[in-house]
Design a protein around this motif. Sequence first.
Motif, PDB file in Angstrom:
ATOM      1  N   VAL A 106       0.873  -1.171   0.000  1.00  0.00           N
ATOM      2  CA  VAL A 106       0.000   0.000   0.000  1.00  0.00           C
ATOM      3  C   VAL A 106       0.908   1.218   0.000  1.00  0.00           C
ATOM      4  O   VAL A 106       1.818   1.331   0.838  1.00  0.00           O
ATOM      5  N   THR A 107       0.666   2.130  -0.945  1.00  0.00           N
ATOM      6  CA  THR A 107       1.510   3.320  -1.048  1.00  0.00           C
ATOM      7  C   THR A 107       0.664   4.581  -0.946  1.00  0.00           C
ATOM      8  O   THR A 107      -0.525   4.587  -1.262  1.00  0.00           O
ATOM      9  N   GLU A 108       1.314   5.625  -0.489  1.00  0.00           N
ATOM     10  CA  GLU A 108       0.725   6.956  -0.446  1.00  0.00           C
ATOM     11  C   GLU A 108       1.816   7.922  -0.900  1.00  0.00           C
ATOM     12  O   GLU A 108       2.918   7.916  -0.340  1.00  0.00           O
ATOM     13  N   LYS A 109       1.520   8.677  -1.934  1.00  0.00           N
ATOM     14  CA  LYS A 109       2.513   9.582  -2.531  1.00  0.00           C
ATOM     15  C   LYS A 109       3.792   8.815  -2.871  1.00  0.00           C
ATOM     16  O   LYS A 109       4.903   9.252  -2.606  1.00  0.00           O
ATOM     17  N   GLU A 110       3.584   7.613  -3.425  1.00  0.00           N
ATOM     18  CA  GLU A 110       4.649   6.727  -3.898  1.00  0.00           C
ATOM     19  C   GLU A 110       5.534   6.175  -2.785  1.00  0.00           C
ATOM     20  O   GLU A 110       6.577   5.599  -3.051  1.00  0.00           O
ATOM     21  N   ARG A 111       5.125   6.311  -1.517  1.00  0.00           N
ATOM     22  CA  ARG A 111       5.896   5.782  -0.394  1.00  0.00           C
ATOM     23  C   ARG A 111       5.126   4.637   0.267  1.00  0.00           C
ATOM     24  O   ARG A 111       3.911   4.692   0.398  1.00  0.00           O
ATOM     25  N   LEU A 112       5.849   3.636   0.717  1.00  0.00           N
ATOM     26  CA  LEU A 112       5.262   2.469   1.356  1.00  0.00           C
ATOM     27  C   LEU A 112       4.629   2.853   2.689  1.00  0.00           C
ATOM     28  O   LEU A 112       5.281   3.461   3.538  1.00  0.00           O
ATOM     29  N   VAL A 113       3.338   2.499   2.863  1.00  0.00           N
ATOM     30  CA  VAL A 113       2.640   2.797   4.121  1.00  0.00           C
ATOM     31  C   VAL A 113       1.967   1.565   4.722  1.00  0.00           C
ATOM     32  O   VAL A 113       1.395   1.645   5.805  1.00  0.00           O
ATOM     33  N   GLY A 114       2.021   0.429   4.048  1.00  0.00           N
ATOM     34  CA  GLY A 114       1.401  -0.785   4.565  1.00  0.00           C
ATOM     35  C   GLY A 114       1.467  -1.896   3.538  1.00  0.00           C
ATOM     36  O   GLY A 114       2.044  -1.730   2.464  1.00  0.00           O
ATOM     37  N   ILE A 115       0.871  -3.024   3.887  1.00  0.00           N
ATOM     38  CA  ILE A 115       0.800  -4.151   2.960  1.00  0.00           C
ATOM     39  C   ILE A 115      -0.486  -4.914   3.240  1.00  0.00           C
ATOM     40  O   ILE A 115      -0.942  -4.984   4.389  1.00  0.00           O
ATOM     41  N   VAL A 116      -1.078  -5.456   2.187  1.00  0.00           N
ATOM     42  CA  VAL A 116      -2.304  -6.247   2.305  1.00  0.00           C
ATOM     43  C   VAL A 116      -2.019  -7.621   1.716  1.00  0.00           C
ATOM     44  O   VAL A 116      -1.501  -7.733   0.604  1.00  0.00           O
ATOM     45  N   SER A 117      -2.351  -8.655   2.475  1.00  0.00           N
ATOM     46  CA  SER A 117      -2.164 -10.030   2.003  1.00  0.00           C
ATOM     47  C   SER A 117      -3.508 -10.625   1.604  1.00  0.00           C
ATOM     48  O   SER A 117      -4.564 -10.096   1.960  1.00  0.00           O
ATOM     49  N   ILE A 118      -3.460 -11.737   0.918  1.00  0.00           N
ATOM     50  CA  ILE A 118      -4.691 -12.424   0.537  1.00  0.00           C
ATOM     51  C   ILE A 118      -5.460 -12.832   1.789  1.00  0.00           C
ATOM     52  O   ILE A 118      -6.690 -12.791   1.821  1.00  0.00           O
ATOM     53  N   GLY A 119      -4.756 -13.185   2.851  1.00  0.00           N
ATOM     54  CA  GLY A 119      -5.415 -13.522   4.109  1.00  0.00           C
ATOM     55  C   GLY A 119      -6.179 -12.342   4.687  1.00  0.00           C
ATOM     56  O   GLY A 119      -7.292 -12.501   5.214  1.00  0.00           O
ATOM     57  N   ASP A 120      -5.597 -11.142   4.582  1.00  0.00           N
ATOM     58  CA  ASP A 120      -6.278  -9.934   5.054  1.00  0.00           C
ATOM     59  C   ASP A 120      -7.558  -9.696   4.267  1.00  0.00           C
ATOM     60  O   ASP A 120      -8.602  -9.337   4.826  1.00  0.00           O
ATOM     61  N   VAL A 121      -7.490  -9.894   2.962  1.00  0.00           N
ATOM     62  CA  VAL A 121      -8.645  -9.665   2.092  1.00  0.00           C
ATOM     63  C   VAL A 121      -9.746 -10.678   2.390  1.00  0.00           C
ATOM     64  O   VAL A 121     -10.922 -10.315   2.520  1.00  0.00           O
ATOM     65  N   VAL A 122      -9.381 -11.938   2.537  1.00  0.00           N
ATOM     66  CA  VAL A 122     -10.368 -12.976   2.837  1.00  0.00           C
ATOM     67  C   VAL A 122     -11.021 -12.700   4.188  1.00  0.00           C
ATOM     68  O   VAL A 122     -12.248 -12.796   4.330  1.00  0.00           O
ATOM     69  N   LYS A 123     -10.233 -12.345   5.190  1.00  0.00           N
ATOM     70  CA  LYS A 123     -10.790 -12.033   6.510  1.00  0.00           C
ATOM     71  C   LYS A 123     -11.771 -10.870   6.421  1.00  0.00           C
ATOM     72  O   LYS A 123     -12.864 -10.915   7.003  1.00  0.00           O
ATOM     73  N   ALA A 124     -11.421  -9.820   5.688  1.00  0.00           N
ATOM     74  CA  ALA A 124     -12.312  -8.666   5.549  1.00  0.00           C
ATOM     75  C   ALA A 124     -13.613  -9.062   4.858  1.00  0.00           C
ATOM     76  O   ALA A 124     -14.700  -8.633   5.269  1.00  0.00           O
ATOM     77  N   LYS A 125     -13.525  -9.877   3.814  1.00  0.00           N
ATOM     78  CA  LYS A 125     -14.733 -10.324   3.114  1.00  0.00           C
ATOM     79  C   LYS A 125     -15.608 -11.178   4.037  1.00  0.00           C
ATOM     80  O   LYS A 125     -16.836 -11.031   4.026  1.00  0.00           O
ATOM     81  N   LEU A 126     -15.002 -12.030   4.833  1.00  0.00           N
ATOM     82  CA  LEU A 126     -15.771 -12.841   5.779  1.00  0.00           C
ATOM     83  C   LEU A 126     -16.434 -11.970   6.843  1.00  0.00           C
ATOM     84  O   LEU A 126     -17.589 -12.216   7.217  1.00  0.00           O
ATOM     85  N   ASP A 127     -15.722 -10.961   7.322  1.00  0.00           N
ATOM     86  CA  ASP A 127     -16.296 -10.044   8.314  1.00  0.00           C
ATOM     87  C   ASP A 127     -17.528  -9.339   7.757  1.00  0.00           C
ATOM     88  O   ASP A 127     -18.542  -9.199   8.450  1.00  0.00           O
ATOM     89  N   VAL A 128     -17.451  -8.901   6.506  1.00  0.00           N
ATOM     90  CA  VAL A 128     -18.589  -8.237   5.868  1.00  0.00           C
ATOM     91  C   VAL A 128     -19.759  -9.214   5.731  1.00  0.00           C
ATOM     92  O   VAL A 128     -20.907  -8.874   6.046  1.00  0.00           O
ATOM     93  N   ALA A 129     -19.480 -10.440   5.296  1.00  0.00           N
ATOM     94  CA  ALA A 129     -20.542 -11.441   5.124  1.00  0.00           C
ATOM     95  C   ALA A 129     -21.193 -11.780   6.467  1.00  0.00           C
ATOM     96  O   ALA A 129     -22.422 -11.898   6.548  1.00  0.00           O
ATOM     97  N   GLU A 130     -20.385 -11.899   7.507  1.00  0.00           N
ATOM     98  CA  GLU A 130     -20.938 -12.194   8.835  1.00  0.00           C
ATOM     99  C   GLU A 130     -21.791 -11.044   9.350  1.00  0.00           C
ATOM    100  O   GLU A 130     -22.848 -11.263   9.954  1.00  0.00           O
ATOM    101  N   ALA A 131     -21.371  -9.818   9.122  1.00  0.00           N
ATOM    102  CA  ALA A 131     -22.153  -8.653   9.555  1.00  0.00           C
ATOM    103  C   ALA A 131     -23.483  -8.591   8.816  1.00  0.00           C
ATOM    104  O   ALA A 131     -24.526  -8.312   9.417  1.00  0.00           O
TER     105      ALA A 131
END
Length: 143
Positions: A106-131
Amino acid sequence: MSVAGILKGKGRKVLSVLPDRTVFEIVRLLHANRIGAVVVVDEQHHVLGIVSERDIVRILAERGVAALEETVADHMTRPVSTCSEHHSIDWVMEEMTQHRFRHVPVTEKERLVGIVSIGDVVKAKLDVAEAEAAQMRQYFAAS
């Protein structure tokens, strides 16, 4: 949900290295931190490349153990697909699926500010489905 939501939950900590580190050092970092990828950056934290567990396997298969003493600059995956905090989880998931990678810096103004993994994405999708399921149950229980 957006990438910002994922970072809010997991934090912005991301392991990065300079391109002069050896492949063996990266192997040790991946193991010690129990992670699947490390981002290669310059001194200003601009993303130069990424080295994942899959890259390590490819490097060893192609070059043998001698490659462990070579720098990651010689072997990192580049260019790197990145995203911003404003990208949707669906967009990130599509990029990961289409290009067959598991980590997106994850970048902001071309600088590294974080990272997202497939596990993070799957967890977020599951959280939305559960809600959504909980809201539906509450709706029907109130009817």
